[in-house]
Design an enzyme around this catalytic site. Sequence first.
Site, PDB file in Angstrom:
ATOM      1  N   ARG A 179      -3.653 -19.520  -6.728  1.00  0.00           N
ATOM      2  CA  ARG A 179      -2.979 -19.931  -5.328  1.00  0.00           C
ATOM      3  C   ARG A 179      -1.633 -19.870  -4.785  1.00  0.00           C
ATOM      4  NH1 ARG A 179      -4.776 -26.237  -3.898  1.00  0.00           N
ATOM      5  NH2 ARG A 179      -7.314 -26.394  -4.575  1.00  0.00           N
ATOM      6  N   GLY A 211      -5.013 -38.305  -8.168  1.00  0.00           N
ATOM      7  CA  GLY A 211      -3.890 -38.711  -8.669  1.00  0.00           C
ATOM      8  C   GLY A 211      -2.978 -39.969  -7.969  1.00  0.00           C
ATOM      9  N   GLU A 258     -14.679 -38.869  -9.065  1.00  0.00           N
ATOM     10  CA  GLU A 258     -14.619 -38.936  -7.396  1.00  0.00           C
ATOM     11  C   GLU A 258     -15.417 -38.189  -7.189  1.00  0.00           C
ATOM     12  OE1 GLU A 258     -10.425 -38.361  -6.648  1.00  0.00           O
ATOM     13  OE2 GLU A 258      -9.834 -39.900  -7.464  1.00  0.00           O
ATOM     14  N   LYS A 260      -3.645 -28.723  -7.866  1.00  0.00           N
ATOM     15  CA  LYS A 260      -4.980 -27.602  -8.057  1.00  0.00           C
ATOM     16  C   LYS A 260      -3.721 -26.066  -8.123  1.00  0.00           C
ATOM     17  CE  LYS A 260      -8.215 -29.714  -7.816  1.00  0.00           C
ATOM     18  NZ  LYS A 260      -9.738 -30.049  -7.094  1.00  0.00           N
ATOM     19  N   HIS A 278      -0.799 -33.065 -10.102  1.00  0.00           N
ATOM     20  CA  HIS A 278      -2.118 -33.212  -8.931  1.00  0.00           C
ATOM     21  C   HIS A 278      -2.217 -32.534  -7.531  1.00  0.00           C
ATOM     22  CE1 HIS A 278      -2.847 -36.420 -11.329  1.00  0.00           C
ATOM     23  NE2 HIS A 278      -1.765 -36.989 -11.115  1.00  0.00           N
ATOM     24  N   LYS A 286     -12.212 -46.612 -19.375  1.00  0.00           N
ATOM     25  CA  LYS A 286     -11.369 -45.589 -20.540  1.00  0.00           C
ATOM     26  C   LYS A 286     -10.888 -44.290 -20.437  1.00  0.00           C
ATOM     27  CE  LYS A 286     -11.849 -44.197 -24.920  1.00  0.00           C
ATOM     28  NZ  LYS A 286     -11.357 -45.519 -26.326  1.00  0.00           N
ATOM     29  N   LEU A 345      -9.658 -41.128 -20.822  1.00  0.00           N
ATOM     30  CA  LEU A 345     -10.076 -39.808 -21.893  1.00  0.00           C
ATOM     31  C   LEU A 345      -9.021 -38.746 -21.454  1.00  0.00           C
ATOM     32  CD1 LEU A 345     -13.466 -38.639 -19.434  1.00  0.00           C
ATOM     33  CD2 LEU A 345     -12.821 -40.257 -21.470  1.00  0.00           C
ATOM     34  N   ASN A 347     -15.447 -35.661  -3.574  1.00  0.00           N
ATOM     35  CA  ASN A 347     -14.533 -35.053  -2.034  1.00  0.00           C
ATOM     36  C   ASN A 347     -15.735 -34.541  -0.962  1.00  0.00           C
ATOM     37  OD1 ASN A 347     -12.073 -35.502  -3.238  1.00  0.00           O
ATOM     38  ND2 ASN A 347     -12.749 -33.733  -4.552  1.00  0.00           N
ATOM     39  N   ARG A 402     -15.426 -32.624   1.786  1.00  0.00           N
ATOM     40  CA  ARG A 402     -14.938 -31.557   2.198  1.00  0.00           C
ATOM     41  C   ARG A 402     -15.241 -30.716   2.129  1.00  0.00           C
ATOM     42  NH1 ARG A 402     -11.035 -33.798  -0.541  1.00  0.00           N
ATOM     43  NH2 ARG A 402      -9.467 -32.065  -1.761  1.00  0.00           N
TER      44      ARG A 402
HETATM   45  C1  MV4 Z   1      -8.455 -39.323 -15.377  1.00  0.00           C
HETATM   46  C2  MV4 Z   1      -7.609 -39.501 -16.675  1.00  0.00           C
HETATM   47  C3  MV4 Z   1      -8.312 -39.175 -18.141  1.00  0.00           C
HETATM   48  N1  MV4 Z   1      -9.639 -40.568 -18.369  1.00  0.00           N
HETATM   49  N2  MV4 Z   1      -9.392 -41.056 -15.554  1.00  0.00           N
HETATM   50  C4  MV4 Z   1      -6.257 -37.911 -12.432  1.00  0.00           C
HETATM   51  C5  MV4 Z   1      -6.510 -37.045 -10.572  1.00  0.00           C
HETATM   52  C6  MV4 Z   1      -7.679 -37.672 -10.483  1.00  0.00           C
HETATM   53  N3  MV4 Z   1      -8.543 -37.679  -9.968  1.00  0.00           N
HETATM   54  C7  MV4 Z   1      -8.692 -38.689 -11.519  1.00  0.00           C
HETATM   55  N4  MV4 Z   1      -7.360 -38.210 -12.586  1.00  0.00           N
HETATM   56  C8  MV4 Z   1      -7.118 -38.286 -14.039  1.00  0.00           C
HETATM   57  N5  MV4 Z   1      -8.053 -39.681 -14.414  1.00  0.00           N
HETATM   58  C9  MV4 Z   1      -9.556 -41.403 -16.569  1.00  0.00           C
HETATM   59  N6  MV4 Z   1     -10.916 -41.648 -16.826  1.00  0.00           N
HETATM   60  C10 MV4 Z   1      -7.076 -38.420 -16.145  1.00  0.00           C
HETATM   61  C11 MV4 Z   1      -6.764 -37.976 -15.042  1.00  0.00           C
HETATM   62  C12 MV4 Z   1      -5.798 -36.851 -14.996  1.00  0.00           C
HETATM   63  C13 MV4 Z   1      -6.093 -35.375 -14.623  1.00  0.00           C
HETATM   64  C14 MV4 Z   1      -7.449 -35.692 -13.893  1.00  0.00           C
HETATM   65  C15 MV4 Z   1      -7.732 -34.191 -12.954  1.00  0.00           C
HETATM   66  C16 MV4 Z   1      -6.733 -33.227 -13.478  1.00  0.00           C
HETATM   67  C17 MV4 Z   1      -5.411 -33.557 -14.052  1.00  0.00           C
HETATM   68  C18 MV4 Z   1      -4.971 -34.999 -14.803  1.00  0.00           C
HETATM   69  C19 MV4 Z   1      -3.808 -34.564 -14.790  1.00  0.00           C
HETATM   70  C20 MV4 Z   1      -3.911 -35.581 -15.348  1.00  0.00           C
HETATM   71  C21 MV4 Z   1      -4.447 -36.881 -14.661  1.00  0.00           C
END
Ligand code: MV4
Length: 447
Positions: free
Chosen positions: A337, A165, A287, A237, A235, A201, A203, A289, A291
């Site tokens: 948590r 994030g 992504e 959990k 970001h 894009k 989402l 991870n 680990r």
């Molecule tokens: C995104 C998204 C929407 N669209 N990618 C945030 C953390 C990083 N791992 C990726 N993240 C996001 N990527 C696209 N193309 C929205 C997020 C995101 C998010 C993702 C997972 C869990 C919580 C989140 C909170 C805000 C934004």
Amino acid sequence: MFHKILIANRGEIALRVLRAAKELGIRTVVVHSTADVDAMHVRLADESVCIGPPPSRDSYLNIHQIVAACEITGADAVHPGYGFLSENARFADILAAHKITFIGPSGDHIRIMGDKIEAKRTARRLGIPVVPGSDGAVTEDREAARIAAEIGFPVIIKASAGGGGRGMKVARSAEDLPIALATARSEAGAAFGDDAVYIEKFLEKPRHIEVQIVGDGAGKAVHLGERDCSLQRRHQKVWEEANSPALNTDERARIGGICAQAIADLGYSGAGTIEFLYENGEFYFIEMNTRLQVEHPVTEAITGIDLVHEQIRVASGGGLSVRQDEIKFSGHAIECRINAEDPRTFTPSPGTITHFHTPGGLGIRVDSGAYSGYRIPPYYDSLIGKLIVHGRNRVECMMRLRRALDEFVVDGVKTTLPLFRDLVGNPDIANGDYDIHWLEKYLAETA
Ligand code: MV4
């Protein structure tokens, strides 16, 4: 098998790894800072080495001190836990150069996945579905505009060196794009010393679903199903479940099979998590991870497989203990948590725990290094424990969780327990009806 494992971490995860090593008959060494002399994992380890003052960079991140502790104690392997040096490719390489086994993937695999552009390119090559977007870094505004027009607005600009994030900007129209790009680039350059950014894009209302994999480093790999980690705040959990309330058996087998095959083809060694956004029945890789993750116990609860045992086995060359067709998913698990934080503002609340009483009974697991009289140091993250509840189905799991939360007592510091007591009674949560924005919206509405 290893003779002695050094645990380069602290808190509940140091204890978690220590327990697995003990079960396998392996001696344990912990390293710790001066702030953690009274920690439970230091008391329970066979040996301990104080490696420095409280700040992480002088102790838990000090590679030279950790290597020296291995040499002094004769440890032949290092488990990095999560955070700290767990995804540091240089650390993995340095240990290898000292003939000490890093319990995790190779430095090269860590490096690939640490670079989010390279990770996405690798995922796509391996047949994992990815978010539509640029094929690599975007350097020109013109190129960015062309890609955005092709995939459609809104788009998101992400830093290649970011992840989790950090360094993201959303552009809702062509007019927003140049500013979003420039801001993302300059923030990435300042934060990571690498201003490479890419476009995807955006989402709007996805869920965060991640697949647990383990590879043996020799072309075999399995998946252990998925976790739904959509309930996050900034970001971080907060609550995780296995299985995801959003998936059916076919979707689980399909995405799991794709991930296991990809990890086998990559020759990946160790445990890992492949993260997806899930929207309208489709998975989009974001992504990986490399680990063990904080939330791994929900996967252990529904599979009965000890992920740290598997990590240690594959790192020592013993291979996986299970084939894919032996892995069965049973019931439902939820992890809360427990942080030493204000349950609404999430402001850290270090101090002394005057009274610590954990719940018990069927289907309850508490992973924590805390005890009555334990003083939480102010230098590290505020996770003091995890409550993991298992039931034969999600309804039973939720009933048991409510009861376990009622039993849990942590006095002397503020904790996130009251938040979970609220969440467990919420109709959306009861229905499993939430996305990645649900928790922040809920916190804003109930403030
Ligand atoms: C995104 C998204 C929407 N669209 N990618 C945030 C953390 C990083 N791992 C990726 N993240 C996001 N990527 C696209 N193309 C929205 C997020 C995101 C998010 C993702 C997972 C869990 C919580 C989140 C909170 C805000 C934004």
